[in-house]
Design a protein around this motif. Structure first.
Motif, PDB file in Angstrom:
ATOM      1  N   ALA A   5       0.899  -1.155   0.000  1.00 37.45           N
ATOM      2  CA  ALA A   5      -0.115   0.042   0.059  1.00 37.45           C
ATOM      3  C   ALA A   5       0.948   1.334  -0.158  1.00 37.45           C
ATOM      4  O   ALA A   5       0.167   2.318  -0.368  1.00 37.45           O
ATOM      5  CB  ALA A   5      -0.893  -0.033   1.390  1.00 37.45           C
ATOM      6  N   LEU A   6       2.150   1.034   0.532  1.00 37.88           N
ATOM      7  CA  LEU A   6       3.012   2.156   0.476  1.00 37.88           C
ATOM      8  C   LEU A   6       3.389   2.567  -0.950  1.00 37.88           C
ATOM      9  O   LEU A   6       4.144   3.797  -1.291  1.00 37.88           O
ATOM     10  CB  LEU A   6       4.029   1.965   1.559  1.00 37.88           C
ATOM     11  CG  LEU A   6       3.876   1.836   2.955  1.00 37.88           C
ATOM     12  CD1 LEU A   6       5.165   1.321   3.770  1.00 37.88           C
ATOM     13  CD2 LEU A   6       3.238   3.010   3.530  1.00 37.88           C
ATOM     14  N   TRP A  10       2.278   9.235  -1.083  1.00 35.72           N
ATOM     15  CA  TRP A  10       2.859  10.695  -1.402  1.00 35.72           C
ATOM     16  C   TRP A  10       4.471  10.913  -0.907  1.00 35.72           C
ATOM     17  O   TRP A  10       5.105  11.511  -1.519  1.00 35.72           O
ATOM     18  CB  TRP A  10       2.162  11.901  -0.959  1.00 35.72           C
ATOM     19  CG  TRP A  10       1.954  12.054   0.507  1.00 35.72           C
ATOM     20  CD1 TRP A  10       1.265  11.398   1.701  1.00 35.72           C
ATOM     21  CD2 TRP A  10       3.093  12.683   1.462  1.00 35.72           C
ATOM     22  NE1 TRP A  10       1.731  11.668   2.747  1.00 35.72           N
ATOM     23  CE2 TRP A  10       2.760  12.335   2.724  1.00 35.72           C
ATOM     24  CE3 TRP A  10       4.149  13.325   1.118  1.00 35.72           C
ATOM     25  CZ2 TRP A  10       3.487  12.843   3.647  1.00 35.72           C
ATOM     26  CZ3 TRP A  10       4.843  13.880   2.105  1.00 35.72           C
ATOM     27  CH2 TRP A  10       4.528  13.812   3.495  1.00 35.72           C
ATOM     28  N   CYS A  11       4.716  10.192   0.040  1.00 36.46           N
ATOM     29  CA  CYS A  11       6.101  10.464   0.902  1.00 36.46           C
ATOM     30  C   CYS A  11       6.958   9.360   0.277  1.00 36.46           C
ATOM     31  O   CYS A  11       7.014   8.067   0.031  1.00 36.46           O
ATOM     32  CB  CYS A  11       6.186   9.980   2.214  1.00 36.46           C
ATOM     33  SG  CYS A  11       7.644  10.200   3.000  1.00 36.46           S
ATOM     34  N   LEU A  19       9.820  -0.712  -1.152  1.00 33.30           N
ATOM     35  CA  LEU A  19      10.621  -1.703  -1.830  1.00 33.30           C
ATOM     36  C   LEU A  19      11.806  -2.315  -1.082  1.00 33.30           C
ATOM     37  O   LEU A  19      11.989  -3.553  -1.207  1.00 33.30           O
ATOM     38  CB  LEU A  19      11.185  -0.744  -3.176  1.00 33.30           C
ATOM     39  CG  LEU A  19      12.141  -1.430  -3.985  1.00 33.30           C
ATOM     40  CD1 LEU A  19      11.649  -2.742  -4.902  1.00 33.30           C
ATOM     41  CD2 LEU A  19      12.581  -0.606  -4.913  1.00 33.30           C
ATOM     42  N   VAL A  20      12.595  -1.499  -0.461  1.00 31.84           N
ATOM     43  CA  VAL A  20      13.652  -2.099   0.230  1.00 31.84           C
ATOM     44  C   VAL A  20      13.597  -1.933   1.614  1.00 31.84           C
ATOM     45  O   VAL A  20      14.531  -2.287   2.481  1.00 31.84           O
ATOM     46  CB  VAL A  20      14.854  -1.166  -0.103  1.00 31.84           C
ATOM     47  CG1 VAL A  20      15.035  -1.455  -1.523  1.00 31.84           C
ATOM     48  CG2 VAL A  20      14.873   0.142   0.301  1.00 31.84           C
TER      49      VAL A  20
END
Length: 116
Positions: A5-6, A10-11, A19-20
């Protein structure tokens, strides 16, 4: 909130973490910067299961941080090599390393005295 979901947050920190932002991915990237390229080496070094290593490698290849290069055809086996995009994470990993050295030094337990 789930990691996936991230991806659209926006951040930029949240998007990068999507991803990491888990230990296995960071440890695989660490190993790549240390010159490791093979699945078995990542599994030995990180202690992660084969399923986790396969998942993280697939994600890093899809994101363009690692590139697969076949080194064997039957069965097909790959080296995983950092791309230029992946290499750009070096300063972040160096910062983690330096912070850990300063703030989380290795604490070796005292060896028991043979006479005790």
């Amino acid at each position: 909130m789930k990691w996936r979901a991230l991806e659209d947050d926006w951040c930029p920190v949240a998007r990068t973490l999507s991803l990491v932002g888990d230990r296995w991915t960071l440890l695989i990237l660490r190993d790549c910067f240390l010159g490791q390229t093979r699945f078995e080496a990542f599994a030995r070094s990180t202690g992660a299961t084969r399923h986790i290593i396969a998942d993280r490698l697939k994600r890093l290849v899809t994101a363009g941080l690692l590139e697969q290069k076949a080194y064997q055809q039957r069965p097909v086996r790959y080296d995983y090599v950092l791309t230029e995009r992946g290499k750009e994470l070096a300063p972040a990993l160096e910062t983690f390393r330096d912070w850990g050295r300063t703030h989380l030094p290795i604490r070796r337990s005292a060896k028991p005295n043979a006479t005790e």
